[in-house]
Design an enzyme around this catalytic site. Structure first.
Site, PDB file in Angstrom:
ATOM      1  N   THR A   1      24.666  10.782 -30.150  1.00 55.12           N
ATOM      2  CA  THR A   1      24.089  10.625 -31.499  1.00 55.12           C
ATOM      3  C   THR A   1      23.088  11.755 -31.697  1.00 55.12           C
ATOM      4  O   THR A   1      22.885  12.580 -30.792  1.00 55.12           O
ATOM      5  CB  THR A   1      23.357   9.269 -31.627  1.00 55.12           C
ATOM      6  OG1 THR A   1      22.168   9.319 -30.836  1.00 55.12           O
ATOM      7  CG2 THR A   1      24.216   8.105 -31.152  1.00 55.12           C
ATOM      8  N   CYS A   2      22.427  11.760 -32.871  1.00 53.38           N
ATOM      9  CA  CYS A   2      21.490  12.851 -33.119  1.00 53.38           C
ATOM     10  C   CYS A   2      20.297  12.808 -32.165  1.00 53.38           C
ATOM     11  O   CYS A   2      19.625  13.800 -31.957  1.00 53.38           O
ATOM     12  CB  CYS A   2      21.027  12.852 -34.569  1.00 53.38           C
ATOM     13  SG  CYS A   2      20.396  11.276 -35.096  1.00 53.38           S
ATOM     14  N   ASN A   3      20.036  11.640 -31.599  1.00 56.14           N
ATOM     15  CA  ASN A   3      18.874  11.504 -30.727  1.00 56.14           C
ATOM     16  C   ASN A   3      19.195  11.357 -29.253  1.00 56.14           C
ATOM     17  O   ASN A   3      18.286  11.303 -28.433  1.00 56.14           O
ATOM     18  CB  ASN A   3      18.041  10.289 -31.152  1.00 56.14           C
ATOM     19  CG  ASN A   3      16.964  10.690 -32.127  1.00 56.14           C
ATOM     20  OD1 ASN A   3      16.533  11.838 -32.119  1.00 56.14           O
ATOM     21  ND2 ASN A   3      16.561   9.772 -32.969  1.00 56.14           N
TER      22      ASN A   3
END
Lengths: 287, 350
Positions: B54-56
């Site tokens: 994911t983006c994180n």
């Protein structure tokens, strides 16, 4: 009277315990766990309490051969029974979250009050309706309308709580679990319509007998009953004309219900009034 | 896929372990994820794997079988793929084994490890990652059991604790309050004053929750018409506010102004025609767009930027307060999942 091994008051006591447990669990769930108790569980618990209360009232009714409405204890119990019945059978259509918790709290408080004052319960009284099913219907409908007005007072309280939380920007407590103020305002109006219709029907039936024997009802009972009916009628009119704000309307619903409760005192006393003895005579004799 | 006993290992690189600049190096698109799966399973010893990207966070859950040091095997495989040395990879990553890896999966799925505590989007992302892993055939008995049971535990956390309760951004707080006033937004008319970003976001959030009637007011006709064509709604002029404010149930004001656009007296006159319908005023402007005394009027609810920010902050604090009880559930559930995996011989007990 005993039924299924327990006395009528014991059944009612058990029902009160169930209402108290429902109320306690709902409050604990909301305030401590910050979760809304699932509506179906509340409904099941309240229904269970209502069945126990119905058995208790039925046992009491067997004693009279009619509706148990002969003293203050029974009047209060019948009103509570009506409010709970309204929640169980009509409440799901309203889809008002937290109404079950409020209704069970209402039932608990009034039930404890009526159980804890022995003087309110005089079981040796004679039946009050004679053999007239219509007078019995008149009394039962009147008490049922009080149950409706009781729920109306509850939803009005919920409205005031929600409105106050929104005004003061306090989002804690019961706020997240209660319905919107628009939904509550809408339900309040419907409850007033229903309650007023039932009370009017009750008074219409009672009036038929009263006009045939003007002394059958004493003045305090007649006066307070008409005053309550007029008060709710006025509220309805003002609401339709939109002359009251929702807040004023909610306060008025609570205030009128308080007066209605006090009027039960006059109704109860009428059972002791010699003037009212005619009301226990069979209708054939009254006519 | 065999059900041979092996070791469960997790390598996670996330917002807690490295800053964004470093995390970017590990971000993968879908073809790259497929390539990584292929690369991992081309090696001996990695029998099952699940990649969450994911983006994180980048996370790899792997089952290794028959390798003397599973941690080195997995780090080497990742190092080869990312063309980086094992030491810097170890610096950027957290590595968990066994039950801790399961607990981590539960906590991630429930939103406990998210940057915005309790956000729900991550659960969908983990489910998508699992679906991809299954479709590609890299999930075996261990990954399947761990993930499915882990999802149940995450759902339990979300349902039994307030970890995902309450809105935590200002636009959504405003929408939630609108719902507490009007029930549904289908019949509530909303007026947006100002064409700024925050007003637009709030209008968008309201539209997504059912609002259909919008008025868009600006200081100039051109800007009102431009906003109306972009967001949908009736273009209006701020100067004519007193004429039309009575028609609206929700007013979102976020424009630049020296003095309040709406005074208490002007609102009182307009509110009288509303026949006691509630009015929700949201003042997102600085300086304030609406006279603070408007809230003295009955059935008028006025919230400014500070009020909404405070509610969002309170909700976030409440979510954070739920972390402890959520972690306890995750620990308890991960232990029982782990015991089942051991008893079925899917992993060796370390």
């Amino acid at each position: 009277m005993s039924l299924l091994g327990l006395e009528d008051r014991q059944w009612i006591f058990l029902a009160t315990v169930v209402f108290a447990v429902t109320s306690g669990l709902g409050t604990y769930s909301a305030l401590k766990l910050r979760r809304n108790a699932p509506r179906r569980y509340t409904l099941v618990l309240v229904s269970f309490g209502w069945i126990l209360q119905t058995i208790g009232l039925y046992a009491r009714g067997l004693q009279y051969g009619g509706c148990p409405l002969s003293n203050r204890f029974e009047l209060v119990q019948f009103m509570v029974w009506s409010a709970i019945a309204l929640y169980i059978f009509v409440g799901p259509a309203f889809r008002v979250s937290f109404l079950g918790m409020f209704t069970s709290t209402f039932a608990t408080l009034f039930s404890i009050l009526s159980l804890s004052i022995p003087a309110w319960d005089s079981p040796n009284r004679t039946p009050i309706f004679g053999d007239s099913p219509w007078i019995e219907t008149h009394a039962a409908l009147a008490l049922f309308s009080y149950g409706v007005f009781g729920v109306l007072a509850l939803t009005s309280s919920m409205y005031l709580l929600q409105s106050r939380s929104l005004k003061q920007k306090k989002m804690g407590g019961f706020f997240p679990f209660m319905p919107s103020i628009a939904e509550l305002a809408n339900i309040n109006l419907r409850l007033l319509n229903v309650g007023f219709f039932i009370l009017s029907s009750s008074l219409a039936i009672g009036a038929v007998y009263w006009t045939k024997d003007l002394e059958s009802v004493n003045f305090p009972k007649l006066g307070t009953t008409i005053a309550v009916w007029l008060a709710y009628g006025t509220l309805l009119l003002l609401r339709f004309r939109q002359s009251l704000s929702y807040k004023q309307y909610s306060w008025a619903c609570i205030a009128v219900f308080t007066v209605a409760l006090l009027s039960l005192e006059a109704v109860d006393r009428s059972f002791d009034d010699p003037l009212d003895e005619s009301s226990v005579r069979p209708p054939s004799e009254q006519l | 896929m065999s059900a041979q006993s092996g070791e469960l290992l997790l390598v996670t690189i996330n917002h807690e372990t490295v800053p964004m600049e470093e995390r970017e190096r590990y971000a993968l698109d879908e073809p790259q994820i497929r390539a990584l799966y292929k690369s991992l399973h081309a090696r001996n010893g990695i029998e099952e794997s699940l990649i969450l990207n994911t983006c994180n966070r980048f996370e790899l859950y792997a089952k290794t079988v028959g390798v003397p040091n599973s941690e080195s095997a997995v780090i080497d495989a990742l190092g080869t793929f990312y063309k980086t040395d094992a030491d810097s990879l170890r610096d950027h990553a957290q590595i968990h084994g066994g039950q801790d890896a399961i607990r981590h999966l539960i906590e991630v799925s429930a939103g406990l490890k998210s940057q915005i505590t309790g956000e729900a989007e991550i659960f969908g992302q983990v489910k998508s990652a699992y679906a991809m892993c299954q479709n590609l055939g890299y999930a075996g008995a261990l990954i399947n059991r761990m993930t499915q049971k882990g999802f149940q535990a995450a759902k339990l956390i979300r349902h039994s604790t307030p970890i995902g309760e309450g809105q935590i951004n200002i636009s959504n707080v405003a929408v939630d309050l609108s719902l507490k006033i009007f029930g549904g937004l289908e019949n509530a008319a909303a007026l947006i004053i100002g064409t700024g970003e925050i007003g637009g976001k709030t209008a968008k959030a309201m539209r997504s929750r059912g609002a259909k009637q919008f008025g868009l007011a600006s200081h100039t006709r051109e800007r009102a018409e431009a906003a109306a064509s972009e967001w949908g709604g009736e273009p209006l002029l701020v100067d004519e506010l007193a004429e039309y404010i009575g028609k609206y149930d929700i007013v979102i004001a976020s424009t630049e102004t020296e003095s309040p656009l709406l005074t208490r007296d002007a609102l009182k006159a307009a509110h009288a025609q509303r026949k006691n319908r509630p009015l929700f005023l949201i003042d997102l402007g600085l300086p304030r767009n609406l006279d603070p005394r408007c809230e003295d009027l009955e059935d008028v609810y006025l919230y400014n930027l500070d009020d909404l920010a405070r509610i969002a902050e309170d909700n976030l604090s409440e979510r954070r307060a739920a972390i402890k009880s959520s972690e306890a559930i995750a620990a308890q559930k991960s232990e029982s999942i782990w015991q089942v995996l051991v008893s079925r011989g899917l992993v060796s007990f370390l």
